[in-house]
Design a protein around this motif. Structure first.
Motif, PDB file in Angstrom:
ATOM      1  N   SER A 160       0.835  -1.203   0.000  1.00 59.43           N
ATOM      2  CA  SER A 160       0.000   0.000   0.000  1.00 59.43           C
ATOM      3  C   SER A 160       0.873   1.257   0.000  1.00 59.43           C
ATOM      4  O   SER A 160       0.639   2.198  -0.760  1.00 59.43           O
ATOM      5  CB  SER A 160      -0.933  -0.033   1.212  1.00 59.43           C
ATOM      6  OG  SER A 160      -1.746   1.108   1.219  1.00 59.43           O
TER       7      SER A 160
ATOM      8  N   HIS B  94       2.414   1.790  -3.376  1.00 56.89           N
ATOM      9  CA  HIS B  94       1.401   2.309  -4.307  1.00 56.89           C
ATOM     10  C   HIS B  94       1.359   3.848  -4.232  1.00 56.89           C
ATOM     11  O   HIS B  94       1.332   4.542  -5.255  1.00 56.89           O
ATOM     12  CB  HIS B  94       0.057   1.677  -3.909  1.00 56.89           C
ATOM     13  CG  HIS B  94      -1.140   2.186  -4.626  1.00 56.89           C
ATOM     14  ND1 HIS B  94      -1.273   2.095  -5.991  1.00 56.89           N
ATOM     15  CD2 HIS B  94      -2.277   2.789  -4.168  1.00 56.89           C
ATOM     16  CE1 HIS B  94      -2.454   2.623  -6.346  1.00 56.89           C
ATOM     17  NE2 HIS B  94      -3.069   3.056  -5.260  1.00 56.89           N
ATOM     18  N   TYR B  95       1.400   4.380  -3.012  1.00 60.80           N
ATOM     19  CA  TYR B  95       1.380   5.841  -2.852  1.00 60.80           C
ATOM     20  C   TYR B  95       2.729   6.459  -3.210  1.00 60.80           C
ATOM     21  O   TYR B  95       2.784   7.509  -3.847  1.00 60.80           O
ATOM     22  CB  TYR B  95       0.955   6.206  -1.415  1.00 60.80           C
ATOM     23  CG  TYR B  95      -0.545   6.089  -1.252  1.00 60.80           C
ATOM     24  CD1 TYR B  95      -1.154   4.838  -1.142  1.00 60.80           C
ATOM     25  CD2 TYR B  95      -1.367   7.217  -1.282  1.00 60.80           C
ATOM     26  CE1 TYR B  95      -2.528   4.713  -1.047  1.00 60.80           C
ATOM     27  CE2 TYR B  95      -2.743   7.094  -1.187  1.00 60.80           C
ATOM     28  CZ  TYR B  95      -3.321   5.849  -1.077  1.00 60.80           C
ATOM     29  OH  TYR B  95      -4.679   5.731  -1.004  1.00 60.80           O
ATOM     30  N   ASP B  96       3.818   5.800  -2.800  1.00 60.34           N
ATOM     31  CA  ASP B  96       5.155   6.335  -3.119  1.00 60.34           C
ATOM     32  C   ASP B  96       5.345   6.441  -4.628  1.00 60.34           C
ATOM     33  O   ASP B  96       5.852   7.443  -5.134  1.00 60.34           O
ATOM     34  CB  ASP B  96       6.252   5.410  -2.562  1.00 60.34           C
ATOM     35  CG  ASP B  96       6.420   5.579  -1.057  1.00 60.34           C
ATOM     36  OD1 ASP B  96       5.945   6.594  -0.519  1.00 60.34           O
ATOM     37  OD2 ASP B  96       7.002   4.674  -0.427  1.00 60.34           O
TER      38      ASP B  96
ATOM     39  N   GLY C 128       2.985   6.616  -6.965  1.00 57.54           N
ATOM     40  CA  GLY C 128       2.088   7.647  -7.498  1.00 57.54           C
ATOM     41  C   GLY C 128       2.696   9.031  -7.330  1.00 57.54           C
ATOM     42  O   GLY C 128       2.672   9.866  -8.254  1.00 57.54           O
ATOM     43  N   ALA C 129       3.269   9.280  -6.155  1.00 57.04           N
ATOM     44  CA  ALA C 129       3.882  10.591  -5.890  1.00 57.04           C
ATOM     45  C   ALA C 129       5.115  10.783  -6.776  1.00 57.04           C
ATOM     46  O   ALA C 129       5.333  11.868  -7.340  1.00 57.04           O
ATOM     47  CB  ALA C 129       4.258  10.687  -4.409  1.00 57.04           C
TER      48      ALA C 129
ATOM     49  N   GLU D 217      -0.633   5.254  -7.351  1.00 58.68           N
ATOM     50  CA  GLU D 217      -1.895   5.963  -7.139  1.00 58.68           C
ATOM     51  C   GLU D 217      -2.006   7.156  -8.106  1.00 58.68           C
ATOM     52  O   GLU D 217      -1.175   8.068  -8.067  1.00 58.68           O
ATOM     53  CB  GLU D 217      -1.968   6.406  -5.664  1.00 58.68           C
ATOM     54  CG  GLU D 217      -3.133   7.293  -5.300  1.00 58.68           C
ATOM     55  CD  GLU D 217      -4.470   6.740  -5.791  1.00 58.68           C
ATOM     56  OE1 GLU D 217      -4.771   5.560  -5.555  1.00 58.68           O
ATOM     57  OE2 GLU D 217      -5.216   7.514  -6.425  1.00 58.68           O
TER      58      GLU D 217
ATOM     59  N   SER E   4      -4.131   9.660  -8.250  1.00 59.51           N
ATOM     60  CA  SER E   4      -4.624  10.957  -7.760  1.00 59.51           C
ATOM     61  C   SER E   4      -3.511  12.008  -7.684  1.00 59.51           C
ATOM     62  O   SER E   4      -3.762  13.198  -7.867  1.00 59.51           O
ATOM     63  CB  SER E   4      -5.232  10.803  -6.358  1.00 59.51           C
ATOM     64  OG  SER E   4      -6.226   9.824  -6.379  1.00 59.51           O
ATOM     65  N   PHE E   5      -2.292  11.573  -7.409  1.00 57.72           N
ATOM     66  CA  PHE E   5      -1.185  12.541  -7.337  1.00 57.72           C
ATOM     67  C   PHE E   5      -1.028  13.278  -8.666  1.00 57.72           C
ATOM     68  O   PHE E   5      -0.911  14.493  -8.711  1.00 57.72           O
ATOM     69  CB  PHE E   5       0.132  11.816  -7.002  1.00 57.72           C
ATOM     70  CG  PHE E   5       0.209  11.300  -5.602  1.00 57.72           C
ATOM     71  CD1 PHE E   5       0.570  12.138  -4.552  1.00 57.72           C
ATOM     72  CD2 PHE E   5      -0.073   9.975  -5.327  1.00 57.72           C
ATOM     73  CE1 PHE E   5       0.659  11.653  -3.250  1.00 57.72           C
ATOM     74  CE2 PHE E   5       0.011   9.476  -4.033  1.00 57.72           C
ATOM     75  CZ  PHE E   5       0.369  10.320  -2.990  1.00 57.72           C
TER      76      PHE E   5
END
Ligand SMILES: Nc1ncnc2c1ncn2[C@@H]1O[C@H](COP(=O)(O)OP(=O)(O)O)[C@@H](O)[C@H]1O
Ligand SMILES: [Mg+2]
Length: 364
Positions: free
Chosen positions: A59, A62-64, A66-67, A113, A115-116
């Motif tokens: 998880s 996934h964010y790392d 995306g950023a 992700e 959204s970023f």
């Protein structure tokens, strides 16, 4: 160039070598700029071993990612003199960390992700292209045949070969019912062996493998494994040709140069068998190669050796830089999804019908 609308394509393939970003113009279709941003070595290693991570680690990854993609997209626009207002949409493939179309529950997982990106660039981002194909009974791969048909569909028949982590081909052209499939390893085994024996990420220019002698009998024996004779549609997870495959089948090749030569030959031989067995003879005329493997001269030499009757050309001869092709395809797929248009070739994946692939993340 500064005022025209562009669509960005972001591709990070099975090699996990980095993120390729490209800017395309849709009409008439052209790749305006592209660049490959290498992942830091630690990130690449983490991605290649993603199947060993816990849910919390996946998880966070996934964010790392995306950023990171959003930061790299901003850098790309700056480096090539575009501004964010020009960007109409982004098509983002994401990083595959698992591909299991034949599991009890067919599945595939691409992360990063979106959204970023959507919030940073202020435009819609289309991502997650593979799940709908899986739900329609497809392999979730390869998706490239739609793009290949879009580019080459009206020209004389051709075979398109992409040498990323995994090798896949499409057959396209006037009068051809387009199809495609994964054929075997491209750079996965070569990269693993390079890292292990030479402490290098890949065999630049194919110079290391050029110093070795391939064990052609070994390659021929391995081609008798069931996958290679299985009729398309078919697709592969990169782990099918991962560390376990390397140690099980190649540990008898002791000299590291011979090992790289054997792996390059095996890769070429997989393509050779796929073309000979599954592409109608009348279409075995020209093979257009893309993906990072095109720069491996030893691999290309072996390819002409196993397919002596086929003309082998790099995709830049047709205006598409070999390393930009897949990212350009996802730019197109994203654009079409946003405009409610089919961006799918179900014949290549085995899905029961064509659909609009991708999910949209809006900026507002
Ligand atoms: N100059 C080069 N010489 C030889 N091989 C290369 C070169 N540049 C890239 N590659 C190979 O191509 C791979 C990346 O290809 P790419 O098309 O980006 O694959 P993917 O879609 O899996 O990310 C690298 O891992 C490497 O093996
Ligand atoms: Mg890549």
């Amino acid at each position: 160039m500064r005022n025209q609308k562009i669509v960005l394509g972001l591709m990070s393939g099975t090699s996990a070598d980095g993120l390729t970003i490209c800017a395309v113009r849709i009409q008439p279709f052209a790749v305006l700029a592209f660049k490959n941003y290498a992942y830091p070595a630690a990130l690449q290693q983490k991605l290649l071993r993603a199947y060993t991570l816990s849910v919390c680690e996946v998880s966070a990854l996934h964010y790392d990612l995306g950023a990171l993609y959003a930061r790299l997209a901003v850098r790309f626009l700056k480096e090539f003199g575009f501004n964010a207002k020009q960007v109409e949409a982004v098509g983002m493939h994401g990083q595959t960390i698992y591909h299991g179309p034949h599991d009890k529950t067919p599945n595939t997982l691409q992360i990063a992700e979106p959204s970023f990106l959507a919030l940073k660039l202020g435009c819609p981002v289309v991502s997650d292209f593979r799940p709908a194909d899986i739900v329609l009974g497809g392999e979730g791969a390869p998706l490239m045949p739609f793009f290949d048909e879009f580019i080459f569909g009206k020209k004389a028949p051709k075979i398109l070969l992409n040498l990323g982590g995994i090798a896949n081909i499409s057959v396209e052209g006037k009068g051809v019912k387009s199809f495609g499939f994964d054929v075997g390893p491209a750079n996965t085994l070569l990269d693993l062996a390079c890292r292990k024996y030479f402490n290098k990420a890949f065999d630049k220019g194919g110079r290391l493998s050029a110093k070795g002698t391939p064990d052609k009998n070994k390659a021929a024996r391995l081609l008798s494994q069931p996958f290679f004779s299985q009729k398309p549609p078919k697709s592969l997870d990169r782990n099918a040709f991962g560390e376990a495959y390397l140690s099980t089948h190649f540990s008898s090749v002791k000299n590291p140069y011979d090992l790289l030569a054997t792996l390059a030959y095996f890769t070429a031989a997989c393509v050779g068998k796929a073309v000979t067995d599954f592409v109608p003879e009348k279409y075995q005329k020209e093979l257009i190669v893309s993906g990072g493997g095109v720069y491996n001269k030893t691999l290309l030499r072996f390819l002409s050796e196993v397919l002596p009757h086929v003309k082998i050309t790099a995709s830049d001869a047709y205006g598409i830089a070999p390393q930009a092709k897949e990212s350009a395809a996802f730019a197109l797929f994203g654009y079409l999804a946003l405009h409610h248009k089919i961006n799918h070739c179900a014949r290549a994946t085995g899905a029961c019908k064509n659909t609009i692939l991708g999910k949209i993340t809006y900026a507002n």
